[in-house]
Design an enzyme around this catalytic site. Structure first.
Site, short mmCIF file in Angstrom:
data_model
loop_
_atom_site.label_atom_id
_atom_site.label_comp_id
_atom_site.label_asym_id
_atom_site.label_seq_id
_atom_site.Cartn_x
_atom_site.Cartn_y
_atom_site.Cartn_z
N TRP A 47 1.16 5.72 -1.58
CA TRP A 47 0.86 6.73 -2.61
C TRP A 47 1.89 6.76 -3.72
CZ3 TRP A 47 -2.21 11.52 -3.01
CH2 TRP A 47 -3.44 11.41 -2.33
N TYR A 72 0.82 -1.21 0.00
CA TYR A 72 0.00 0.00 0.00
C TYR A 72 0.86 1.26 0.00
CZ TYR A 72 -3.34 3.49 1.65
OH TYR A 72 -4.13 4.60 1.76
#
Ligand SMILES: Nc1nc2c(c(=O)[nH]1)N[C@H]1C(S)=C(S)[C@@H](COP(=O)(O)OP(=O)(O)OC[C@H]3O[C@@H](n4cnc5c(=O)[nH]c(N)nc54)[C@H](O)[C@@H]3O)O[C@H]1N2
Ligand SMILES: Nc1nc2c(c(=O)[nH]1)N[C@H]1C(S)=C(S)[C@@H](COP(=O)(O)OP(=O)(O)OC[C@H]3O[C@@H](n4cnc5c(=O)[nH]c(N)nc54)[C@H](O)[C@@H]3O)O[C@H]1N2
Ligand SMILES: [Mo]
Length: 796
Positions: free
Chosen positions: A136, A134
């Site tokens: 950005w 996970y």
């Protein structure tokens, strides 16, 4: 031509681009290369009305000595991989995070990674590989590390994935039962122009922070939040902000009323507002009957049928600290005017985090303004730049990720539980299934030692897998906790296509500086691994990075043509540098749930009943005491009303940082300028500070039973008494690297050594960072030196 092991030279398409076409994009904005080759600079794009603070001076950070320049392996892991017989004699995993790194040639690093992936798959199967990965990462649509790693692992036969997000774990699981899927809901929020024309009372829970709207996934290319809030105020809208901090609603000050509220008690206030409206007969019976199911059941709860407790204003005042008289008056004001209720995502990042979202919708349903221009609810204006955007929702270029051969998954924030409890069952959204047994963790484009809660627990759990491989740009905690670190390029070092939903432009971004050292694109790394693993054809489809960009653009342009919008040819787009979507993509004003309001039979919602579910038979059927069939108030494990508050009397708010994106660019100029003696500032109410003998600028120790960190005290009347605000993102910097006891002081101010790692409920299992009590004291004794920004020792 498939990419080779060598760094694939990104295409430059013949002649050097014109200066104004030398663009690069980050989640915080679009930038143009300036300066000289020796002293390059990045300037915000001229079209951006309010460039982000995060980008100031950032090239310095991308050039810093903290970049990972060569592949590097933890010494004990390398010895094991080079001589597998050692593995039996010496378990090196407990030394993860504490050992030196040995720099390797790319060939050996890739050979070792490929061999280890094959061994783990052969011995345990694909379900022993965690590739949730996970995070950005960066803004380009092709060089998007998560898409790359998922596509690669799918080609390899699959991996254990994650569902939901840290942002919205509780909300994403809940909303399809109540109104619609979160992505659909976000995309159909009424735009700012509609709000400016109609909304006259904006009731916010958790503010509407401009600091957060600095970013959008894929690039906030036109920052519009402050002007939007100013336009609302100019049109006569008043803002009421229920919030533990005063400085998170960025409308002109005269238009804002701050109502301090004890953290995690917003649901009680929402229930009381609904109770008051109903008790005074101000609810919209027609809307509740025609557009909702379950009102009668919920009303019974509000009036005390379940527990003998009426959820009235006095009841909520005792829990939340908000005066009952103000709640009663506000209920009347809300019913008398066009009112929008906004609930920040932060509120559902808490224990029982499903409840504030559900209660927001239920309260808006009681008011009956859902679907009217400027009325209803927002989830949430201010969370990201795209919320409230007036621009078209255009499907952009997307790298296909392929099919995952493994079914096992975890709700994203259950990472530590998974590593610590293989085989044990967990509940999630009506299902029960076992945690998989993970032997190899592969991560690219996220930082678990930034994002996860209770980092001491994570450090302990992180020592269980046999191998941890990470692609990183920087020697941050994530890289230091890995076994094999592969150096990744950054956005200014690659050609890409920048695109974010509901932004006005598509940008052809370019490599404007050379990658440092031997850093390679994530794509090139995976392509080289795929070659070794015999899956190159499936992974690359015979394309290099430049060919993929043309291909992905072509697909998006094809979809545009199908809806009657003509995009130029790819070469034309790259030569121009950008495509202005406003000129070619039609967009009518967006009005949330207007069709449904007009005719709920013709435009039913995708819920089981087709209507807004104030009581959900599905959720009730799961039988979860921590998330029953309708919005409820449930006491969280830690809050200012808990017994634990006697020992740890401050509620810690670890909100999103104003000066960086999560942990990204914490070592950059904007973030470092905000520090106090190099430590992250913790904002304290002056009364709380005085009671502890703390002065502005003092070094303090923040602690609870889970951990402790240093921080720099900032006295701030914008923080209510009983609350401490320490934003996320300071690079985790433990006194004893690799140790995981609660006394292992983080020297820098990372709030996640303090936060709790339990799910929001059995329904959403979301991250609950905002449910956390701490104590703060002046730091006594010697001050340990910060080491977060010193690269670790490496051996050749
Ligand atoms: N206490 C607390 N914790 C929280 C939150 C909170 O409110 N409170 N919020 C949560 C939320 S909402 C989120 S979304 C998460 C965010 O958590 P993350 O998304 O994991 O945080 P980032 O710092 O953005 O991590 C991105 C990492 O990818 C690396 N990177 C960037 N570009 C590239 C690339 O091109 N390739 C590769 N290989 N790497 C790259 C960066 O160096 C960085 O280490 O944090 C969560 N954690
Ligand atoms: N600059 C910058 N912007 C970002 C990010 C970043 O890292 N940096 N991250 C982005 C990401 S990934 C996400 S998911 C969004 C997140 O968006 P949010 O989750 O909404 O952001 P936060 O800043 O954590 O919290 C918003 C506000 O809620 C308040 N709050 C916290 N707990 C409570 C509570 O119990 N009650 C009330 N009433 N208020 C409370 C906090 O004080 C804070 O001011 O932000 C995005 N924007
Ligand atoms: Mo997030």
């Amino acid at each position: 031509m498939p990419p080779t092991d060598q760094h694939t030279a990104n295409d430059t398409h013949g002649a050097p681009p014109a200066a104004d076409a030398r663009l690069t994009a980050f989640h915080w904005g679009l930038y143009r290369a300036a300066g000289t080759p020796a002293a390059p600079q990045l300037l915000p794009d001229a079209g951006d009305p309010a460039p982000s603070l995060i980008g100031e001076g950032m090239l310095e950070a991308y050039r810093s000595p903290l970049r990972v320049l060569r592949p590097a392996a933890r010494a004990g892991w390398l010895a094991r991989l080079r001589d597998p017989a050692r593995a039996a004699a010496d378990d090196d995993r407990p030394r993860r995070g504490a050992e030196e790194f040995v720099e390797l040639e790319w060939d050996e690093a890739l050979d070792l990674a490929a061999r280890e992936l094959s061994r783990v798959r052969g011995e345990y199967g694909n379900a022993a590989i965690f590739g949730g990965s996970y995070g950005w990462s960066s803004a380009g649509r092709f060089h998007h590390a998560q898409s790359q790693v998922h596509r690669f692992l799918n080609c390899f036969g699959g991996y254990v994935r994650h569902v939901d997000s840290y942002s919205l774990g509780a909300g994403r699981a809940l909303l399809p039962h109540v109104v619609m899927d979160m992505d659909e809901l976000m995309a159909s929020h009424s735009d700012w122009n509609v709000l400016a024309a109609h909304t006259r009372l904006f009731v916010a829970f958790g503010g509407v922070p401009a600091k957060n709207a600095q970013v959008a996934a894929g690039g906030a290319l036109e920052h519009r939040l402050r002007p939007a809030l100013a336009a609302l105020a100019a049109a006569g809208c008043r803002f009421v902000n229920f919030s533990p901090v005063a400085d998170n609603l960025d409308a002109p000050a005269h238009a804002v009323e701050w109502i301090p509220i004890r953290p995690n008690t917003d649901t009680a206030v929402m229930l009381a507002l609904a109770h008051t409206l109903i008790a005074e007969g101000r609810h919209d019976e027609d809307f509740l009957a025609r557009h909702c199911v379950g009102f009668e059941r919920w009303r019974a709860y509000l009036f005390g049928a379940d527990d003998g407790v009426a959820k009235d204003a006095e009841w909520a005042a005792a829990l939340s600290g908000v005066p009952a008289a103000r709640l009663r008056a506000l209920a009347a004001e809300m019913a008398a005017t066009r009112c929008l209720i906004n609930c920040a995502w932060a509120l559902q990042r808490a224990e029982h985090g499903e409840q504030p979202f559900w209660a927001t919708i239920a309260l808006a349903a009681v008011l009956g303004q859902i679907g009217l221009p400027g009325g209803g609810f927002g989830l949430a204006y201010g969370a990201l730049n795209q919320m409230g955007s007036p621009h078209a929702r255009v499907p952009g270029p997307t790298l296909p990720q392929g099919r995952n051969g493994v079914d096992a998954f975890i709700p994203v924030a259950r990472l530590t539980d998974m590593l610590e409890r293989p085989g044990e069952p967990f509940d999630y959204n009506g299902k029960r299934q076992p945690y998989p047994h993970i032997r190899l963790v592969y991560w690219a484009g996220g930082n678990p030692f930034h994002h996860h809660q209770d980092l001491n627990r994570l450090v302990r759990a992180w020592k269980r897998p046999q191998t941890v491989i990470a692609h990183e740009q920087f020697w941050n905690a994530h890289a230091r906790m890995a076994d094999l670190v592969l150096p990744a390029t950054a956005a200014p070092e690659r050609d890409d296509i920048a695109f974010a939903t509901r932004e006005p432009v598509l940008a052809a971004t370019r490599r404007i500086v050379e990658p440092p050292g031997q850093a390679r694109d994530d794509y090139a790394i995976f392509a080289a691994l795929a070659e070794r693993l015999g899956i190159a054809e499936a992974f690359t489809e015979g394309r290099d990075a430049a060919a993929w960009l043309a291909h992905l653009y072509g697909e998006a342009a094809q979809r545009a043509a199908e809806r009657g919008s003509r995009w130029p040819a790819y070469a034309e787009f790259r030569a121009a540098g950008r495509l202005d979507l406003r000129e070619i993509e039609a967009q009518a004003p967006v009005l949330l749930l207007a069709d449904f309001r007009r005719n709920p039979t013709a435009h039913p919602l995708p819920t089981p009943s087709g209507r807004i579910e104030l009581h959900s038979a599905t959720v009730a059927g799961f039988g979860y005491a921590d998330c029953p069939g309708h919005p409820v108030w449930r006491e969280p494990g830690e809050w200012l009303g808990a017994a634990a508050a006697r020992q740890y009397p401050l509620h810690l708010i670890s909100d999103q940082p104003a000066t960086r994106l999560h942990s990204q660019l914490d070592h950059g100029p904007a973030s470092r300028a905000s520090k106090i003696a190099g430590r992250e500032p913790i904002h304290l109410n002056p009364a709380d500070a005085a009671a502890r003998g703390i002065a502005d600028g003092d070094l303090v120790r923040v602690h609870n039973a889970r951990g402790a960190c240093l921080a720099g005290a900032r006295l701030d009347a914008a923080v209510m008494p009983g609350v401490a605000r320490l934003s996320t993102g300071a690079w985790y910097d433990p006194l004893r690297p690799g140790a995981h006891d609660p006394a292992n002081l983080d020297k820098h101010g990372n709030p996640n050594v303090l936060t709790r790692d339990v799910g929001s409920s059995r329904l959403g299992q979301g991250c609950t960072a905002h449910t956390c009590l701490v104590e703060v004291e002046r730091h006594a004794g010697p001050v340990p030196e910060l080491s977060a920004f010193d690269p670790p020792r490496r051996m050749g």
